[in-house]
Design a protein around this motif. Structure first.
Motif, PDB file in Angstrom:
ATOM      1  N   ILE A   1       0.836  -1.207   0.000  1.00 61.31           N
ATOM      2  CA  ILE A   1       0.000   0.000   0.000  1.00 61.31           C
ATOM      3  C   ILE A   1       0.865   1.249   0.000  1.00 61.31           C
ATOM      4  O   ILE A   1       0.618   2.192  -0.775  1.00 61.31           O
ATOM      5  CB  ILE A   1      -0.973  -0.006   1.199  1.00 61.31           C
ATOM      6  CG1 ILE A   1      -2.038  -1.094   0.997  1.00 61.31           C
ATOM      7  CG2 ILE A   1      -1.624   1.358   1.384  1.00 61.31           C
ATOM      8  CD1 ILE A   1      -2.889  -1.376   2.224  1.00 61.31           C
TER       9      ILE A   1
ATOM     10  N   GLU B   1     -11.865  -3.079  -1.274  1.00 62.10           N
ATOM     11  CA  GLU B   1     -11.788  -3.203  -2.732  1.00 62.10           C
ATOM     12  C   GLU B   1     -11.636  -1.846  -3.401  1.00 62.10           C
ATOM     13  O   GLU B   1     -10.884  -1.702  -4.366  1.00 62.10           O
ATOM     14  CB  GLU B   1     -13.021  -3.942  -3.256  1.00 62.10           C
ATOM     15  CG  GLU B   1     -13.005  -5.416  -2.884  1.00 62.10           C
ATOM     16  CD  GLU B   1     -14.272  -6.164  -3.271  1.00 62.10           C
ATOM     17  OE1 GLU B   1     -15.274  -5.518  -3.670  1.00 62.10           O
ATOM     18  OE2 GLU B   1     -14.255  -7.412  -3.188  1.00 62.10           O
TER      19      GLU B   1
ATOM     20  N   CYS C   1      -8.039  -0.658  -3.054  1.00 60.24           N
ATOM     21  CA  CYS C   1      -7.159  -1.379  -3.982  1.00 60.24           C
ATOM     22  C   CYS C   1      -7.386  -0.935  -5.422  1.00 60.24           C
ATOM     23  O   CYS C   1      -6.430  -0.843  -6.201  1.00 60.24           O
ATOM     24  CB  CYS C   1      -7.350  -2.881  -3.823  1.00 60.24           C
ATOM     25  SG  CYS C   1      -6.661  -3.473  -2.267  1.00 60.24           S
TER      26      CYS C   1
ATOM     27  N   LEU D   1      -3.990  -2.053  -6.745  1.00 60.84           N
ATOM     28  CA  LEU D   1      -3.472  -3.223  -6.034  1.00 60.84           C
ATOM     29  C   LEU D   1      -4.379  -4.422  -6.260  1.00 60.84           C
ATOM     30  O   LEU D   1      -5.570  -4.276  -6.523  1.00 60.84           O
ATOM     31  CB  LEU D   1      -3.357  -2.915  -4.535  1.00 60.84           C
ATOM     32  CG  LEU D   1      -2.327  -1.834  -4.194  1.00 60.84           C
ATOM     33  CD1 LEU D   1      -2.488  -1.377  -2.764  1.00 60.84           C
ATOM     34  CD2 LEU D   1      -0.915  -2.348  -4.448  1.00 60.84           C
TER      35      LEU D   1
ATOM     36  N   VAL E   1      -4.348  -7.994  -1.551  1.00 64.54           N
ATOM     37  CA  VAL E   1      -4.245  -6.866  -0.618  1.00 64.54           C
ATOM     38  C   VAL E   1      -5.624  -6.565  -0.037  1.00 64.54           C
ATOM     39  O   VAL E   1      -5.769  -6.343   1.169  1.00 64.54           O
ATOM     40  CB  VAL E   1      -3.640  -5.620  -1.306  1.00 64.54           C
ATOM     41  CG1 VAL E   1      -3.658  -4.420  -0.373  1.00 64.54           C
ATOM     42  CG2 VAL E   1      -2.210  -5.903  -1.772  1.00 64.54           C
ATOM     43  N   ALA E   2      -6.654  -6.572  -0.879  1.00 64.61           N
ATOM     44  CA  ALA E   2      -8.020  -6.314  -0.411  1.00 64.61           C
ATOM     45  C   ALA E   2      -8.451  -7.347   0.627  1.00 64.61           C
ATOM     46  O   ALA E   2      -9.064  -7.007   1.642  1.00 64.61           O
ATOM     47  CB  ALA E   2      -8.994  -6.297  -1.582  1.00 64.61           C
TER      48      ALA E   2
END
Length: 146
Positions: free
Chosen positions: A10, A51, A54, A59, A63-64
């Motif tokens: 991030i 979401e 990201c 991303l 990651v989410a």
């Protein structure tokens, strides 16, 4: 993916996008403080904001998913070395008992929730030097007798 890897991804994406925490939080639709804390691994986001974050930063789903996982809220118990974090540590050391006494007088025996809680950070412009304004707002939770 571990929370530390999520945070690193991030921060790299945020830096690459030249985006502030405030701008990112605005796009996600949550407070700057909460989004930053979630990105640093100390809180979690629900599916939709995770979401969206990201999507904004480009991303992947991993990651989410990690953003949605419950955090393990632990931290290093040594004295912080970063000057700003140290000053906050110092404030609690110097004023913590004072805050406890005043909260006790005003509310009774209990604590301030860190769950039903918000934290806001503002810049107050001042000709003698700009001021940092930190507001903590937590529900009072009285201790119960049984």
């Amino acid at each position: 993916m571990k929370k530390i890897e999520m945070t690193e991804a991030i921060i790299l994406a945020k830096k690459s996008a030249k985006m502030s925490w405030e701008a990112l939080a605005e796009k996600v639709g949550l407070s700057t403080t909460f989004v930053t804390s979630a990105c640093l691994g100390m809180n979690s986001l629900k599916k939709e904001p995770a979401e969206k974050l990201c999507e904004v930063l480009g991303l992947d789903e991993e990651v989410a998913i990690t953003l949605q996982e419950y955090p393990n809220k632990t931290w290093d118990f040594t004295i912080p070395q970063d000057p700003l974090v140290y000053r906050l540590y110092e404030v609690v050391g110097v004023y913590g008992e004072t805050i406890k006494e005043i909260v006790g007088e005003k509310f009774g025996d209990g604590i301030m929730s860190a769950i039903d809680f918000s934290l806001d950070i503002y810049k107050e412009e001042n000709p003698l030097g700009d001021r940092v304004v930190i507001t903590m707002n937590g529900k009072f939770l009285p201790y119960k007798s049984w």
